[in-house]
Every structure is written in structure tokens, then in C-alpha cells.
Design a protein around this motif. Structure first.
Motif, PDB file in Angstrom:
ATOM      1  N   GLY A 101      -5.986  28.037  20.401  1.00  0.00           N
ATOM      2  CA  GLY A 101      -5.557  27.789  19.025  1.00  0.00           C
ATOM      3  C   GLY A 101      -4.116  28.149  18.738  1.00  0.00           C
ATOM      4  O   GLY A 101      -3.591  27.818  17.674  1.00  0.00           O
ATOM      5  N   LEU A 102      -3.459  28.837  19.682  1.00  0.00           N
ATOM      6  CA  LEU A 102      -2.055  29.207  19.505  1.00  0.00           C
ATOM      7  C   LEU A 102      -1.197  28.482  20.531  1.00  0.00           C
ATOM      8  O   LEU A 102      -1.606  28.285  21.671  1.00  0.00           O
ATOM      9  CB  LEU A 102      -1.854  30.718  19.659  1.00  0.00           C
ATOM     10  CG  LEU A 102      -2.552  31.628  18.653  1.00  0.00           C
ATOM     11  CD1 LEU A 102      -2.183  33.084  18.919  1.00  0.00           C
ATOM     12  CD2 LEU A 102      -2.200  31.244  17.219  1.00  0.00           C
ATOM     13  N   THR A 103       0.006  28.097  20.125  1.00  0.00           N
ATOM     14  CA  THR A 103       0.954  27.505  21.059  1.00  0.00           C
ATOM     15  C   THR A 103       1.528  28.614  21.944  1.00  0.00           C
ATOM     16  O   THR A 103       1.439  29.802  21.601  1.00  0.00           O
ATOM     17  CB  THR A 103       2.106  26.816  20.317  1.00  0.00           C
ATOM     18  OG1 THR A 103       2.892  27.820  19.648  1.00  0.00           O
ATOM     19  CG2 THR A 103       1.590  25.803  19.297  1.00  0.00           C
ATOM     20  N   PRO A 104       2.139  28.260  23.089  1.00  0.00           N
ATOM     21  CA  PRO A 104       2.756  29.295  23.923  1.00  0.00           C
ATOM     22  C   PRO A 104       3.764  30.153  23.163  1.00  0.00           C
ATOM     23  O   PRO A 104       3.787  31.377  23.332  1.00  0.00           O
ATOM     24  CB  PRO A 104       3.418  28.483  25.039  1.00  0.00           C
ATOM     25  CG  PRO A 104       2.553  27.268  25.175  1.00  0.00           C
ATOM     26  CD  PRO A 104       2.154  26.936  23.761  1.00  0.00           C
ATOM     27  N   SER A 105       4.595  29.532  22.328  1.00  0.00           N
ATOM     28  CA  SER A 105       5.597  30.319  21.598  1.00  0.00           C
ATOM     29  C   SER A 105       4.932  31.244  20.575  1.00  0.00           C
ATOM     30  O   SER A 105       5.401  32.371  20.348  1.00  0.00           O
ATOM     31  CB  SER A 105       6.613  29.398  20.909  1.00  0.00           C
ATOM     32  OG  SER A 105       5.988  28.543  19.977  1.00  0.00           O
ATOM     33  N   GLU A 106       3.836  30.802  19.969  1.00  0.00           N
ATOM     34  CA  GLU A 106       3.124  31.666  19.026  1.00  0.00           C
ATOM     35  C   GLU A 106       2.519  32.864  19.744  1.00  0.00           C
ATOM     36  O   GLU A 106       2.515  33.990  19.208  1.00  0.00           O
ATOM     37  CB  GLU A 106       2.039  30.869  18.304  1.00  0.00           C
ATOM     38  CG  GLU A 106       2.589  29.882  17.289  1.00  0.00           C
ATOM     39  CD  GLU A 106       1.533  28.946  16.709  1.00  0.00           C
ATOM     40  OE1 GLU A 106       1.752  28.439  15.604  1.00  0.00           O
ATOM     41  OE2 GLU A 106       0.488  28.724  17.381  1.00  0.00           O
ATOM     42  N   VAL A 107       2.016  32.656  20.953  1.00  0.00           N
ATOM     43  CA  VAL A 107       1.484  33.777  21.745  1.00  0.00           C
ATOM     44  C   VAL A 107       2.605  34.756  22.081  1.00  0.00           C
ATOM     45  O   VAL A 107       2.435  35.972  21.972  1.00  0.00           O
ATOM     46  CB  VAL A 107       0.809  33.270  23.034  1.00  0.00           C
ATOM     47  CG1 VAL A 107       0.409  34.445  23.928  1.00  0.00           C
ATOM     48  CG2 VAL A 107      -0.411  32.426  22.708  1.00  0.00           C
ATOM     49  N   ALA A 108       3.762  34.221  22.487  1.00  0.00           N
ATOM     50  CA  ALA A 108       4.900  35.077  22.837  1.00  0.00           C
ATOM     51  C   ALA A 108       5.296  35.965  21.655  1.00  0.00           C
ATOM     52  O   ALA A 108       5.514  37.173  21.804  1.00  0.00           O
ATOM     53  CB  ALA A 108       6.087  34.223  23.277  1.00  0.00           C
ATOM     54  N   VAL A 109       5.377  35.383  20.468  1.00  0.00           N
ATOM     55  CA  VAL A 109       5.747  36.123  19.250  1.00  0.00           C
ATOM     56  C   VAL A 109       4.684  37.172  18.935  1.00  0.00           C
ATOM     57  O   VAL A 109       5.003  38.334  18.629  1.00  0.00           O
ATOM     58  CB  VAL A 109       5.926  35.149  18.072  1.00  0.00           C
ATOM     59  CG1 VAL A 109       6.039  35.912  16.748  1.00  0.00           C
ATOM     60  CG2 VAL A 109       7.160  34.278  18.286  1.00  0.00           C
ATOM     61  N   LYS A 110       3.418  36.780  19.012  1.00  0.00           N
ATOM     62  CA  LYS A 110       2.319  37.696  18.691  1.00  0.00           C
ATOM     63  C   LYS A 110       2.289  38.892  19.631  1.00  0.00           C
ATOM     64  O   LYS A 110       2.118  40.043  19.192  1.00  0.00           O
ATOM     65  CB  LYS A 110       0.992  36.937  18.759  1.00  0.00           C
ATOM     66  CG  LYS A 110      -0.244  37.790  18.511  1.00  0.00           C
ATOM     67  CD  LYS A 110      -1.519  36.979  18.599  1.00  0.00           C
ATOM     68  CE  LYS A 110      -1.898  36.667  20.020  1.00  0.00           C
ATOM     69  NZ  LYS A 110      -2.431  37.847  20.763  1.00  0.00           N
TER      70      LYS A 110
END
Length: 204
Positions: A101-110
């Protein structure tokens, strides 16, 4: 490069997993269970991990076997790189498994926020690596590693549930790295992108 026994064990596990997913014949299912048991035995013979633990790892995977994705965040401040101290005492780039449910960049930020306390913005992809091609210790999973460079936009240093310390390190003064998560050569590649923003994306 990973040892041949590990390559064979993972290939056998992949064949078994696909067979158990798509086969209908009870005798074929038994054969694929035997193949899985052989892959577990190979892993157990070459590591100090108990058979039952390895089998649980493999049994958790269902459907057609595909690589897992590990995402690592590359963050610089004053020409030093952000590392977090894992609960095992060793240091790594903030990161972890990709989330559904998360994009790679969203995972990186999280992951940066959860593990270091900093708020960041993902800027660019610097590498996609196959873990087997780099000097990591043996792993039961086939893993693709994505390294995403991020920029600090807020927050402050704060350890998380899986980390005990946060720090920025010079390229020549790195602490003891968690080589299961990241290697010295991967950190050096990150610094190459710091010094040369036009450095092309590394793959494989």
C-alpha cells in the motif's frame, strides 16, 4: 556472490512453493513438501539455524515465489551520513521491508521518521541491488535492495522501537555496520552520489 548451496536451497524452496500453490494432485503435493524439506535441510546444514525455524520461515511464504524488497534511506547532513543503531548494537541506514500500500519513497520517508526522528523528503533513487551480488551474510530470502536518497525537512534525532541511537558519520569514520542490512561498499556508493549528483543509478 552467495555460495552455491544457498542458491540451490532457495531455488528448491521456490519450486516447492510454486508447486504447493498450483498443484491439485495429492501425490504431487507430497513431492513438493519433500523438496521443501530438502531445501530446509541444506540451509540447516550450512547455518546454525534450527530446522524448525527455517521451515517456519519458508512455510510463511505462499503463492508464486518472488523476491522480497528491502528499502534503505540515504540521508546526509553536513556531508555526513545518517545511521541508526539497531537493537543488536550494529549500525545501518534507516530502512526495512517494503509495505503493502506504500510506494518505495513513502516507505523510505516512514522508516527515517520511525527509526531516527527526522522528517525527510525522498529525492532520488540511487541504487537497486540484488542482495546475492553483494557481500552480505547468507539469507533464506532472495532480496532486492532499493537505496533512496532523502533530504531532511524537519524533526530531530530520536531513537525508535527498533533503534537505540542516531548519528551522522563521516565516510572515513563509519561505526560497526550491520552487514545483513548494508555493507561498507553500499555506504561508499551513497557518498559517491553526494559528491557527484549526476552519478547514474546503480543496478544489480
Amino acid at each position: 556472490m552467495e555460495p552455491k548451496w544457498l542458491e540451490w536451497a532457495k531455488q528448491l524452496q521456490s519450486i516447492a512453493q510454486a508447486g504447493l500453490t498450483y498443484s491439485k494432485d495429492v501425490y504431487d503435493m507430497e513431492r513438493f513438501e519433500q523438496i521443501r524439506d530438502i531445501s530446509v535441510e541444506i540451509m540447516s546444514q550450512h547455518t546454525d539455524i534450527d530446522n524448525s525455524i527455517i521451515k517456519k520461515l519458508f512455510a510463511n511464504e505462499t503463492g508464486y515465489a518472488t523476491p522480497k524488497v528491502d528499502i534503505r534511506s540515504v540521508v546526509f547532513k553536513e556531508n555526513k551520513i545518517l545511521l541508526v543503531r539497531e537493537n543488536d548494537g550494529e549500525w545501518s541506514l534507516p530502512g526495512g521491508w517494503g509495505d503493502i500500500g506504500l510506494t518505495p519513497s513513502e516507505v523510505a520517508v516512514k522508516e527515517v521518521k520511525e527509526e531516527s526522528g527526522y522528517e525527510v523528503k525522498a529525492k532520488k533513487l540511487i541504487a537497486v541491488m540484488d542482495k546475492k551480488c553483494h557481500p552480505h551474510p547468507p539469507s533464506p530470502y532472495h532480496v532486492y535492495k532499493m537505496f533512496i536518497q532523502c533530504e531532511i525537512i524537519g524533526g530531530h534525532a530520536q531513537s525508535g522501537l527498533e533503534t537505540s541511537e542516531v548519528g551522522f558519520f563521516d565516510e572515513n569514520e563509519l561505526p560497526k555496520l550491520s552487514v545483513a542490512r548494508n555493507t561498507k561498499s553500499q555506504i561508499q556508493l551513497a557518498f559517491k552520489h553526494l559528491h557527484n549528483p549526476q552519478e547514474p543509478v546503480y543496478f544489480d
